[in-house]
Every structure is written in C-alpha cells, then in structure tokens.
Design a protein around this motif. Structure first.
Motif, mmCIF file in Angstrom:
data_model
loop_
_atom_site.group_PDB
_atom_site.id
_atom_site.type_symbol
_atom_site.label_atom_id
_atom_site.label_comp_id
_atom_site.label_asym_id
_atom_site.label_seq_id
_atom_site.Cartn_x
_atom_site.Cartn_y
_atom_site.Cartn_z
ATOM 1 N N CYS A 36 39.540 30.004 45.681
ATOM 2 C CA CYS A 36 38.853 28.755 45.312
ATOM 3 C C CYS A 36 38.411 28.803 43.850
ATOM 4 O O CYS A 36 38.551 27.827 43.112
ATOM 5 C CB CYS A 36 37.629 28.513 46.200
ATOM 6 S SG CYS A 36 38.045 28.001 47.868
ATOM 7 N N VAL A 37 37.887 29.955 43.437
ATOM 8 C CA VAL A 37 37.408 30.089 42.061
ATOM 9 C C VAL A 37 38.606 30.103 41.094
ATOM 10 O O VAL A 37 38.635 29.361 40.122
ATOM 11 C CB VAL A 37 36.529 31.350 41.917
ATOM 12 C CG1 VAL A 37 36.198 31.625 40.455
ATOM 13 C CG2 VAL A 37 35.250 31.198 42.741
ATOM 14 N N GLU A 38 39.621 30.910 41.433
ATOM 15 C CA GLU A 38 40.784 31.026 40.548
ATOM 16 C C GLU A 38 41.488 29.676 40.340
ATOM 17 O O GLU A 38 41.865 29.328 39.226
ATOM 18 C CB GLU A 38 41.779 32.052 41.127
ATOM 19 C CG GLU A 38 43.011 32.247 40.264
ATOM 20 C CD GLU A 38 43.994 33.257 40.852
ATOM 21 O OE1 GLU A 38 43.598 34.064 41.737
ATOM 22 O OE2 GLU A 38 45.174 33.229 40.435
ATOM 23 N N PHE A 39 41.643 28.916 41.427
ATOM 24 C CA PHE A 39 42.395 27.653 41.328
ATOM 25 C C PHE A 39 41.479 26.430 41.199
ATOM 26 O O PHE A 39 41.946 25.304 41.264
ATOM 27 C CB PHE A 39 43.330 27.503 42.533
ATOM 28 C CG PHE A 39 44.464 28.496 42.531
ATOM 29 C CD1 PHE A 39 45.607 28.232 41.788
ATOM 30 C CD2 PHE A 39 44.373 29.687 43.232
ATOM 31 C CE1 PHE A 39 46.657 29.152 41.767
ATOM 32 C CE2 PHE A 39 45.406 30.611 43.216
ATOM 33 C CZ PHE A 39 46.556 30.338 42.479
ATOM 34 N N ASN A 40 40.177 26.666 41.058
ATOM 35 C CA ASN A 40 39.213 25.579 40.911
ATOM 36 C C ASN A 40 39.301 24.578 42.070
ATOM 37 O O ASN A 40 39.552 23.382 41.868
ATOM 38 C CB ASN A 40 39.420 24.888 39.560
ATOM 39 C CG ASN A 40 38.182 24.122 39.144
ATOM 40 O OD1 ASN A 40 37.088 24.384 39.659
ATOM 41 N ND2 ASN A 40 38.349 23.165 38.258
ATOM 42 N N VAL A 41 39.115 25.091 43.260
ATOM 43 C CA VAL A 41 39.276 24.321 44.496
ATOM 44 C C VAL A 41 37.936 24.286 45.247
ATOM 45 O O VAL A 41 37.147 25.225 45.173
ATOM 46 C CB VAL A 41 40.398 24.985 45.350
ATOM 47 C CG1 VAL A 41 40.354 24.563 46.796
ATOM 48 C CG2 VAL A 41 41.772 24.677 44.734
ATOM 49 N N LEU A 42 37.691 23.174 45.944
ATOM 50 C CA LEU A 42 36.467 23.037 46.746
ATOM 51 C C LEU A 42 36.660 23.646 48.127
ATOM 52 O O LEU A 42 37.773 23.651 48.652
ATOM 53 C CB LEU A 42 36.133 21.555 46.948
ATOM 54 C CG LEU A 42 35.825 20.703 45.720
ATOM 55 C CD1 LEU A 42 35.782 19.228 46.133
ATOM 56 C CD2 LEU A 42 34.483 21.131 45.116
#
Ligand code: GLN
Length: 399
Positions: A201-207
């Motif tokens: 989530c952090v790496e791909f900027n995902v919720l």
C-alpha cells in the motif's frame, strides 16, 4: 396502444449487467419457501441483548425520532472513538474522522464512491464476500482478484501468494479491500500478512478499505489486528465496522467508517446524498451497545465457538470437508465427496430434499467454476437450530 411487455435494454445501466442479485439473500428466501434450517445468510436467530433493545425503545419514547446529524449521532461517534482507542490503540477525532451510515454495506459503497474514479482498480482477495464485486462496479472501479488458497491440512491456514498480490497492485490500483476476520473463509489475517499488505500500500500509494465487522468473533486464541494500527497506515486506511455482528442486530442497519479527515469528508458527502442518515434512535442504542462490558464480547465469541464446534463435526460426518474457521461465523466446505456437478445443484438439493439452506461457493468467486465444489454454512444460530440441522444431515449421510 400496443402493450409493451419488456422495455428495451438500453433503459438499463450497463453497470447492472455486470452483476446478479445476491445469492445469499436468495438462499434465505428459499429456506423460508421450503421450511429449511437456514444456515445460509449470516444473521443470528437468537435475541439481541436486552440492554440495547431497551436503549432503542427509550430513544424512541424520548422522541429521538427525527434525522440525526447526517454523519452520525454525537453519542455514537464518541463511543466509536472511545472504543477505537481502547481496542485498537488509535486516537480518533469523532468530529472529523467518523461517518455513520446505514450498515457497513452502505459504508463500503459510500467509501468506494468517495474514492474511486473510472479506470481505477480495487484489489480483492478471493473467495470474497459477494457484495465487494458489485460495490466496486457500482463505484466505477474494476475489481482485481487475488486468490486465497485453501488450507492443505488441519494445521494450516488460507494463504496468498506474495508475488500474485504484488502483481495485482500495478494497474491504476486505488485501494485494496480487506476483510478480517474473513467471510467466507474464517481466516484471520496475521500481523506478518498485514505488514506485507501495508508495504505494498505504501509502495504503490494505495488505500486500504478494511471491513472488520467480525472483529470480536475469534477462536482458538486468534488475535484481530486492525491494519490502521500499523505504522504508515493510519493516513491511508478506512476502517469499517457496525452494530450488526457484534450486537446481533443485523436488521438495524447501523455501520460506520473511521478514516482520515479528508477521506471522511468525501464519504460524508456521498452518504448524505445516498441516505441522509442512519436510523436516529438506533444510533443512540448503538452508543449503549458500545458501552457493554468486556465480558459481553467473551460470551459472544464463546457462543459462536460452541456453534462452530457443534456444526463442523456434524458436517464432517455427513461427508463435507471443512475448512476450520479462526474467526467470523461461517465455515467453507468442500463437497467433492457428494459427486454433484456443481455447488448450485448441490445447494438446491440440500434445501429441497434435506431441508438445510447453505450458500453455493460460486457466489464468492469471479469465475463460478472456482467455487463449484464448495458451499458455505453459517453457524450463528441457536443450539436447537444446529441440533435440527444435525438431524437433517443424517439423511444426507444415509444417502
Ligand atoms: N454478511 C452476511 C452473510 O454473508 C449477510 C449478508 C447480507 O445479507 N447482507 O451472509
């Protein structure tokens, strides 16, 4: 004037062509039609706690009968914030970070409508609770499924492949929908698994949109962890919960989201125009529910553990292979031993000839064939109801 019996298809939204009516709700209708023991839809058949029924009656008597604040009655939001601190160690601002909706069902749709644009993708573990597929489609997003593989033996758990999950995150991914404890598998995601999801989530900027409606229903020492409590997740997580499962009031339709202020704001706007607000007196009762003592939750989990430990052996004796749940109140089973062409035919036979309603496994998969040798049973029922199911399962065994 000519009588037109069917309207042309172009009157309908393209969206609705991509999903069917709920199979779970359909099975409850069939259970009623055939007088079957209803182990399909997940709702308790026993009384809700007296204290909270009294609180609802008192609220109606005190004329809490007009709209609550659209995003939730203050008493309930305060109680949710208090419990998020106590249970999950998260300090939440009830004025800015909570929205109360009509059940967690509306909460999830309102959340997806608030964050998704056309072309966005949403990652969903499969088998999945059947609403998530249509929820994504209604909000204009495309669901992308990642397999949970069934346990190979009694000691192991449903697992996912790290690489498959990573691959799923690379397609305009807006969010991942998590559900722990999980419906239908009973899986409780471990800290290690959640950390892996967090890293992606952090790496791909995902919720992360996490449905934690079964958070108090745990067995065998399993521990519920909210992904919002992991470092780096608080600001990108929408935690969804509700009264239905923890307080045995599935018909009240009170659920909520806890999310950072900007996301909460967006969900509040969608929710306001969808439903204005959840039932005001039941929100007051909800505040009373969230004030029940810790022993209440222990008794709840213990009741369901007993239900699980009664139903599973009865199913196994009848020929089902059971995937033992560690949380929630469902058991996924393998029906290969019965030699039916598929789960739908098996479920139809079971409800009509044996008198037990279950949910066909295919309704938890994108491709029906993936669930064609599985069915789900719910054990959130009175011991007498499960006794009757046990008696009827004898007939199946004799066959
Ligand atoms: N969550 C419950 C189930 O899976 C009830 C579903 C519903 O009808 N909203 O059976």
């Amino acid at each position: 004037m000519a009588h037109v019996s069917t309207l042309p298809k172009h009157f309908l939204s393209e969206k609705v062509e991509h999903f069917t009516e709920s199979v779970i709700r359909e099975m409850t209708r069939q259970a009623n039609q055939y007088g079957a023991v209803n182990l399909s839809q997940g709702f308790p058949d026993f009384a809700a706690p007296a204290e909270i029924k009294k609180a609802a009656q008192d609220a109606i008597a005190a004329d809490v009968n007009q709209y609550a604040i659209t995003w939730g009655a203050k008493n309930l939001r305060n109680a949710i914030a208090r419990q998020m601190q106590e249970w999950r160690g998260l300090s939440i601002d009830p004025e800015k970070e909570i929205v109360v909706c009509c059940g967690s069902t509306e909460t999830i749709v309102a959340t997806l409508l608030a964050v998704c644009n056309k072309g966005d993708e949403v990652v969903v573990f499969e088998p999945f609770y059947e609403n998530y597929g249509p929820d994504a489609i209604i909000s204009g997003a495309k669901p992308r499924f990642v397999s949970l593989r069934p346990p190979q033996d009694a000691g192991s758990d449903w697992t996912f492949d790290e690489q498959e999950l990573r691959d799923a995150f690379q397609h305009h991914t807006k969010a991942i929908i998590l559900n722990t404890p999980n419906n239908p598998t009973g899986k409780v995601f471990t800290r290690k698994e959640l950390e892996l999801i967090r890293d992606l989530c952090v790496e791909f900027n995902v919720l992360a949109i996490t449905d934690e409606i079964y958070d108090h229903i745990l067995y065998d020492g399993a521990q519920h962890i909210s992904i919002a409590s992991l470092e780096g997740m608080r600001e990108r997580t929408i935690t969804i919960n509700g009264l239905s499962k923890s307080y045995s009031v599935t018909g009240w339709r009170v659920g909520w989201a806890v999310a950072p202020p900007n996301i909460t704001n967006a969900i509040r706007k969608v929710h306001d125009f969808l439903t204005v607000g959840a039932p005001a007196p039941l929100q007051e009762a909800g505040a009373a529910a969230l004030s029940l003592p810790p022993s209440y939750y222990q008794q709840l989990a213990e009741r369901y553990r007993k239900g699980r430990d009664q139903l599973l052996p009865a199913l196994e004796k009848a020929g089902f292979r059971c995937y033992r749940p560690r949380g929630a109140y469902y058991v996924m089973t393998d029906i290969s031993a019965f030699n039916f062409p598929n789960d739908v035919e098996f479920a139809a036979y079971l409800v009509k000839e044996i008198g037990i309603a279950c949910v066909p496994g295919s309704s938890f998969y994108k491709h029906p064939k993936d669930g064609s040798q599985q069915v789900r049973f719910a054990f959130c029922k009175k011991p007498e109801t499960l006794d009757e199911a046990e008696r009827r399962l004898e007939k199946l065994r004799a066959r």
